[in-house]
Design a protein around this motif. Structure first.
Motif, short mmCIF file in Angstrom:
data_model
loop_
_atom_site.label_atom_id
_atom_site.label_comp_id
_atom_site.label_asym_id
_atom_site.label_seq_id
_atom_site.Cartn_x
_atom_site.Cartn_y
_atom_site.Cartn_z
N ALA A 289 -19.91 -64.84 -28.40
CA ALA A 289 -19.23 -63.71 -29.02
C ALA A 289 -20.00 -63.20 -30.23
CB ALA A 289 -17.81 -64.10 -29.42
N ARG A 290 -20.68 -64.10 -30.92
CA ARG A 290 -21.41 -63.70 -32.11
C ARG A 290 -22.71 -62.96 -31.77
NH1 ARG A 290 -21.87 -68.34 -34.04
NH2 ARG A 290 -24.08 -68.79 -33.70
N ILE A 291 -23.35 -63.33 -30.65
CA ILE A 291 -24.71 -62.83 -30.39
C ILE A 291 -24.79 -61.77 -29.30
CG2 ILE A 291 -25.70 -65.02 -31.13
CD1 ILE A 291 -26.25 -65.64 -28.15
N ILE A 292 -23.66 -61.31 -28.76
CA ILE A 292 -23.75 -60.37 -27.63
C ILE A 292 -24.48 -59.08 -28.01
CG2 ILE A 292 -21.82 -61.23 -26.27
CD1 ILE A 292 -20.07 -59.10 -27.48
N GLY A 293 -24.34 -58.64 -29.24
CA GLY A 293 -25.07 -57.44 -29.66
C GLY A 293 -26.57 -57.68 -29.63
N LEU A 294 -26.99 -58.84 -30.11
CA LEU A 294 -28.41 -59.18 -30.10
C LEU A 294 -28.93 -59.31 -28.67
CD1 LEU A 294 -28.48 -61.89 -32.94
CD2 LEU A 294 -29.19 -59.49 -33.07
N THR A 327 -26.96 -60.47 -18.54
CA THR A 327 -25.78 -61.19 -18.08
C THR A 327 -25.04 -61.83 -19.25
OG1 THR A 327 -26.70 -61.63 -15.90
CG2 THR A 327 -25.01 -63.15 -16.68
N GLY A 328 -25.79 -62.33 -20.23
CA GLY A 328 -25.17 -62.94 -21.39
C GLY A 328 -24.27 -61.98 -22.14
N VAL A 391 -31.05 -47.84 -28.40
CA VAL A 391 -29.62 -47.51 -28.36
C VAL A 391 -28.79 -48.74 -28.69
CG1 VAL A 391 -27.72 -46.81 -26.83
CG2 VAL A 391 -29.91 -45.59 -26.75
N ALA A 392 -29.26 -49.92 -28.27
CA ALA A 392 -28.49 -51.15 -28.47
C ALA A 392 -28.45 -51.58 -29.94
CB ALA A 392 -29.09 -52.28 -27.63
N ILE A 393 -29.44 -51.16 -30.74
CA ILE A 393 -29.50 -51.62 -32.13
C ILE A 393 -28.26 -51.19 -32.93
CG2 ILE A 393 -30.74 -51.32 -34.32
CD1 ILE A 393 -33.35 -51.39 -32.69
N PRO A 394 -27.87 -49.89 -32.95
CA PRO A 394 -26.65 -49.55 -33.70
C PRO A 394 -25.40 -50.17 -33.09
CG PRO A 394 -27.49 -47.64 -32.50
CD PRO A 394 -28.55 -48.70 -32.44
N ILE A 395 -25.39 -50.37 -31.77
CA ILE A 395 -24.24 -51.03 -31.14
C ILE A 395 -24.14 -52.47 -31.63
CG2 ILE A 395 -23.25 -51.80 -28.94
CD1 ILE A 395 -24.65 -49.41 -27.61
N ALA A 396 -25.29 -53.16 -31.70
CA ALA A 396 -25.31 -54.53 -32.18
C ALA A 396 -24.87 -54.61 -33.64
CB ALA A 396 -26.71 -55.12 -32.02
N MET A 397 -25.29 -53.64 -34.46
CA MET A 397 -24.89 -53.63 -35.86
C MET A 397 -23.38 -53.41 -35.99
SD MET A 397 -28.10 -51.41 -37.37
CE MET A 397 -27.41 -51.33 -39.03
N ALA A 398 -22.85 -52.51 -35.17
CA ALA A 398 -21.40 -52.24 -35.21
C ALA A 398 -20.63 -53.49 -34.79
CB ALA A 398 -21.06 -51.07 -34.29
N TRP A 399 -21.10 -54.17 -33.74
CA TRP A 399 -20.40 -55.37 -33.29
C TRP A 399 -20.48 -56.48 -34.34
CZ3 TRP A 399 -16.72 -56.96 -30.50
CH2 TRP A 399 -16.54 -58.32 -30.24
N SER A 400 -21.62 -56.58 -35.01
CA SER A 400 -21.76 -57.61 -36.06
C SER A 400 -20.73 -57.39 -37.16
CB SER A 400 -23.18 -57.56 -36.62
OG SER A 400 -23.34 -58.51 -37.65
N ARG A 401 -20.52 -56.14 -37.54
CA ARG A 401 -19.51 -55.85 -38.58
C ARG A 401 -18.10 -56.19 -38.08
NH1 ARG A 401 -22.85 -51.22 -39.20
NH2 ARG A 401 -21.39 -49.99 -37.91
#
Length: 419
Positions: A289-294, A327-328, A391-401
């Motif tokens: 759950a913590r790393i899905i954005g990464l 898949t992760g 595209v995934a970078i801002p999504i990962a940042m949003a999920w991290s917050r």
């Protein structure tokens, strides 16, 4: 729940009879569908000698899912989810059985194919909505991993074995087998899954129109930044599907033969199977759950390496790594998304998410084909990987917050709140 010291293990989850019934029913349907797609392609081409009509018929095994997944997914909230799955399975069994009738006009065959596909949308939405009720805590994540492993394997085996089987028997027999898989799937769900009342129990929910249900479900997802971010994460597949869709021209650009096309197409599913094992057995849900954005960012990086024109084997390895990483984030992204949906909107939300996923994959495939003609297959895959990563970078940042703002994960709450 089955007893044991590891309630979240593969064996413990498979020991849960309701999950086992849902899993076997889906496995049968996927195998039958792949066989039916091969059978229809052969049947239509033999009857018409037209590649265009063959392609149109094949497209009809996918496209109507979009309509069914949007307009009919709400059935799984307003009716018993078990009953929705059983009814749609038996309706599809009858429709596919009608395709076997000798002398069936081509236009009617296309109508039957499209209608059969249409009913796949509400089945999948009801099934996905039922799983969080059947599996609790980390069992749900493990169950999703098991589904990913077996369904990816079934798709590969269904295509490969389907071609051999149809060649050995006939397209009509292949369609008859598919009809039987739907009937058996319906029986497994009917007698293996406990009947539960509709999730939308309020009188207004039960009378809600299909259009109103669809728009309210879309508003729910759009207005919640957590749901919105998870949907965006899952839809990264629109970028990462490109290597599979242009495998033929990519193999030609490598100077490889026809057999290489199948190897390149199989690389991503093989990576997905490996990813299902890795993330299902050895990575805790809290870590996932913590790393899905990464993981969403990392899945595009192997494809970026196609700027360097790797050979056949390196390309297969890169595609498999991308599939494993994708898949992760996909498994845990769906888990987190489904858990955050209110139960009375879960089927509608699942339908919207899966429908959007099919849509972006279709758009990615189309864009990849056009771009490959302009800049070449290798550069196209590299561009898709680069775009997906960016595209995934801002999504990962949003999920991290979002994840940092939740001191106790949804999975932990679910595990503690259920027996």
């Amino acid at each position: 729940m089955a007893s044991g010291t590891q309630p979240g293990s593969f064996s413990a989850v498979l020991a849960i009879s309701e999950f086992r019934a849902l899993w076997l029913a889906e496995l049968l349907s996927v195998l039958g569908d792949q066989l039916a797609r091969v059978s229809l392609a052969v049947l239509v081409f033999y009857r018409t000698d037209s590649a265009a009509l063959t392609g149109l018929t094949y497209a009809l095994t996918y496209i109507p899912t979009l309509l069914g997944g949007v307009l009919l997914a709400g059935w799984g909230d307003r009716r018993s989810r078990r009953d929705v799955m059983v009814i749609t399975d038996f309706v599809r069994a009858v429709l596919v059985a009608l395709m076997v009738v000798p002398g069936m006009p081509l236009w009617l065959l296309c109508v039957l194919v499209a209608t059969t596909t249409l009913f796949g949308g509400p089945f999948k939405a009801a099934q996905q909505a039922a799983l969080p009720t059947v599996l609790h805590g980390e069992q749900y994540t493990v169950g999703m991993a098991i589904r990913n492993i077996t369904m990816q394997s079934a798709q590969v085996l269904g295509f490969a074995g389907g071609g051999i089987l149809v060649a050995a028997i006939s397209p009509s027999v292949g369609l008859a087998v598919n009809a039987a898989t739907f009937a058996i799937s319906g029986m497994l769900v009917r007698y293996g899954v406990r009947n539960r009342p509709p999730a939308a129990t309020a009188p207004g929910d039960a009378r809600e129109s299909f259009l109103s249900s669809t728009t309210s479900g879309a508003r729910l997802v759009w207005r919640d930044p957590r749901l919105r971010t998870l949907v965006a994460l899952n839809w990264l597949a629109g970028f990462y599907v490109v290597p599979e869709t242009i495998a033929a021209p990519y193999a030609a650009s490598l100077g490889a033969g026809t057999a290489a096309i199948g190897l390149l197409m199989a690389a991503d599913p093989i990576g997905s199977v490996i990813g299902g094992v890795v993330f299902g057995k050895w990575v805790s849900e809290r870590t996932q759950a913590r790393i899905i954005g990464l993981l969403g960012v990392a899945a595009g990086i192997p494809l970026v390496c196609c700027w360097l024109y790797p050979g056949l084997v390196p390309s297969m390895i890169l595609f498999a790594i991308s599939g494993m990483l994708a898949t992760g984030y996909n498994i845990q992204g769906v888990v987190q998304f489904m858990r955050r949906l209110p139960d009375e909107r879960r089927a509608q939300g699942a339908g919207l998410n899966s429908t959007g996923l099919v849509t972006v994959q279709g758009l990615g495939a189309a864009a990849g084909g056009v771009l490959a003609d302009l800049v070449g297959p290798a550069h196209t895959i590299a561009i898709a990987g680069t775009a997906g990563t960016l595209v995934a970078i801002p999504i990962a940042m949003a999920w991290s917050r979002i994840h940092a703002a939740e001191p106790v994960s949804v999975g932990a709450v679910a595990a503690e709140g259920r027996s």
